[in-house]
Design an enzyme around this catalytic site. Structure first.
Site, PDB file in Angstrom:
ATOM      1  CD  GLU A  12     -81.970 -11.008  56.219  1.00 48.71           C
ATOM      2  OE1 GLU A  12     -81.127 -10.365  55.987  1.00 48.71           O
ATOM      3  OE2 GLU A  12     -81.781 -12.273  56.766  1.00 48.71           O
ATOM      4  N   GLY A  78     -74.216  -7.220  51.018  1.00 46.64           N
ATOM      5  CA  GLY A  78     -73.390  -5.826  50.508  1.00 46.64           C
ATOM      6  C   GLY A  78     -73.220  -6.217  49.236  1.00 46.64           C
ATOM      7  CB  ILE A 146     -67.412  -7.137  53.030  1.00 50.07           C
ATOM      8  CG1 ILE A 146     -67.081  -8.655  52.866  1.00 50.07           C
ATOM      9  CG2 ILE A 146     -66.387  -6.412  52.011  1.00 50.07           C
ATOM     10  CD1 ILE A 146     -65.793  -8.875  53.435  1.00 50.07           C
ATOM     11  CG  MET A 167     -71.410 -12.715  56.422  1.00 54.40           C
ATOM     12  SD  MET A 167     -71.387 -11.978  57.995  1.00 54.40           S
ATOM     13  CE  MET A 167     -70.705 -13.096  58.964  1.00 54.40           C
ATOM     14  CD  GLU A 168     -75.915 -15.303  56.611  1.00 61.08           C
ATOM     15  OE1 GLU A 168     -75.677 -14.756  57.499  1.00 61.08           O
ATOM     16  OE2 GLU A 168     -76.406 -14.642  55.591  1.00 61.08           O
ATOM     17  CG  ASP A 191     -73.809  -3.042  53.389  1.00 58.21           C
ATOM     18  OD1 ASP A 191     -72.412  -3.034  53.311  1.00 58.21           O
ATOM     19  OD2 ASP A 191     -74.664  -4.043  53.505  1.00 58.21           O
TER      20      ASP A 191
END
Length: 226
Positions: A12, A78, A146, A167-168, A191
């Protein structure tokens, strides 16, 4: 304006580097920060690492050392809704934890004493217009990749309007809330569980195909912000 940008992964960060003019590096407490300019803004960018703790450490270090006037969390997420497709951009009008539970006196997702939802910064949200490929809504965060529809369904059971999961964003938003720094999360969907037979493969293929212009919206937002 001095703006901080936080991403989780090196891939990223590589997509963000070309945006920074007059780029230099500074190392603070073992963390590397890229300092440069985008338009009239001074920008400080960093890779915090994956997960809540890494994100919180990076955010606190950035605020303490560089004192940004606002922070943007950019990267991948996600998909968590049928309206969201791979390569869409989801902008967090709100951010919440999907995996926090502090007991029966608190709502699912709420850290005791703090808001359930962390609101996106109006200084950025007011510059964003929804159009094809861009969604504005709820991003949910937790310390878990996930990759199953059952997991998405469990999250949607508590947060039915969730558009994306990461997650952040939650921990960065929490630190910014406590330290009174305006915050926004912008995520590209890499995804979508249930959209493919192999969610992990879909995620890996995203990195092979992801064009650099996917992050062009972030660049445009920085140029538009005052």
């Amino acid at each position: 304006m001095k703006i901080g940008i936080i991403v989780a992964m090196g891939k990223e960060l590589e997509l963000l580097k070309p945006m920074l003019e007059n780029r230099s590096e500074q190392v603070v407490d073992g963390l590397t920060f890229l300092v440069g300019n985008v338009g009239e803004h001074e920008v400080v960018a960093m890779q915090c690492g994956i997960g809540k703790v890494n994100a919180a450490i990076g955010t606190v270090t950035m605020i303490n050392h560089f004192a940004p006037e606002a922070i943007i969390n950019s990267g991948v997420a996600g998909g968590a809704d049928k309206t969201v497709n791979v390569m869409d951009v989801v902008v967090g009008a709100r951010v919440a934890y999907h995996d926090v539970y502090c007991g029966p006196e608190c709502e699912m997702g709420r850290v005791q004493g703090l808001p359930l939802y962390y609101e996106g910064a109006p200084v950025f949200l007011n510059k964003i217009k929804e159009h094809e490929g861009v969604k504005v809504g709820l991003i949910c965060s937790g310390d878990r990749f996930i990759d199953k529809m059952s997991e998405v369904e469990a999250i949607k059971g508590n947060f039915p309007d969730a558009l994306a999961v990461d997650m952040e964003s939650g921990s960065i938003a929490q630190v910014c809330c406590v330290r009174r720094v305006p915050f926004l999360s912008m995520r590209v969907i890499s995804d979508s569980p249930g959209a493919s037979h192999n969610n992990t493969l879909q995620y890996e293929n995203f990195w092979e195909a992801a064009p650099q212009q996917t992050f062009q919206m972030l660049h445009n937002l920085l140029l538009a912000a005052k």
